[in-house]
Design a protein around this motif. Structure first.
Motif: not given
Length: 94
Positions: A1, A3, A28, A31-33, A52-55, A58
């Motif tokens: 994951m 951040y 979102k 890519g924010s989780k 938390e982020w996808e990559s 992003k």
């Protein structure tokens, strides 16, 4: 994951918070989780947000976006927040 840690100041937390909530869809889209919002205990207008982020790519794109710069102006963010891109190494027990 991956951040993204954002640390910054706002003029007035009670005015900033509703605008922060309204900006959730934009985060979102980049890519924010989700994440966690913290205030400094004795300085309620100083914030730390751990997303938390996808990559990392992003997260960087979001942090450098014109959308975010415009939001900062409207929401009363003071100066430019500091951004740190983090990769989890391990989870620690108590």
């Amino acid at each position: 994951m991956v951040y993204l840690l954002a640390i910054g100041k706002v003029k007035d937390y009670s005015k900033w918070k509703p605008m922060f909530d309204e900006f959730a869809n934009s985060r979102k889209e980049y890519g924010s989780k989700g994440g966690r919002l913290f205030r400094i205990a004795d300085k309620p207008n100083e914030l730390a947000i751990l997303y938390e982020w996808e990559s990392i790519e992003k997260a960087r794109k979001f942090a450098q976006s014109e959308d975010l710069k415009k939001y900062f102006e409207r929401a009363g963010v003071i100066g430019k927040p500091e951004f740190y891109y983090l990769e989890e190494v391990e989870q620690l027990s108590a």
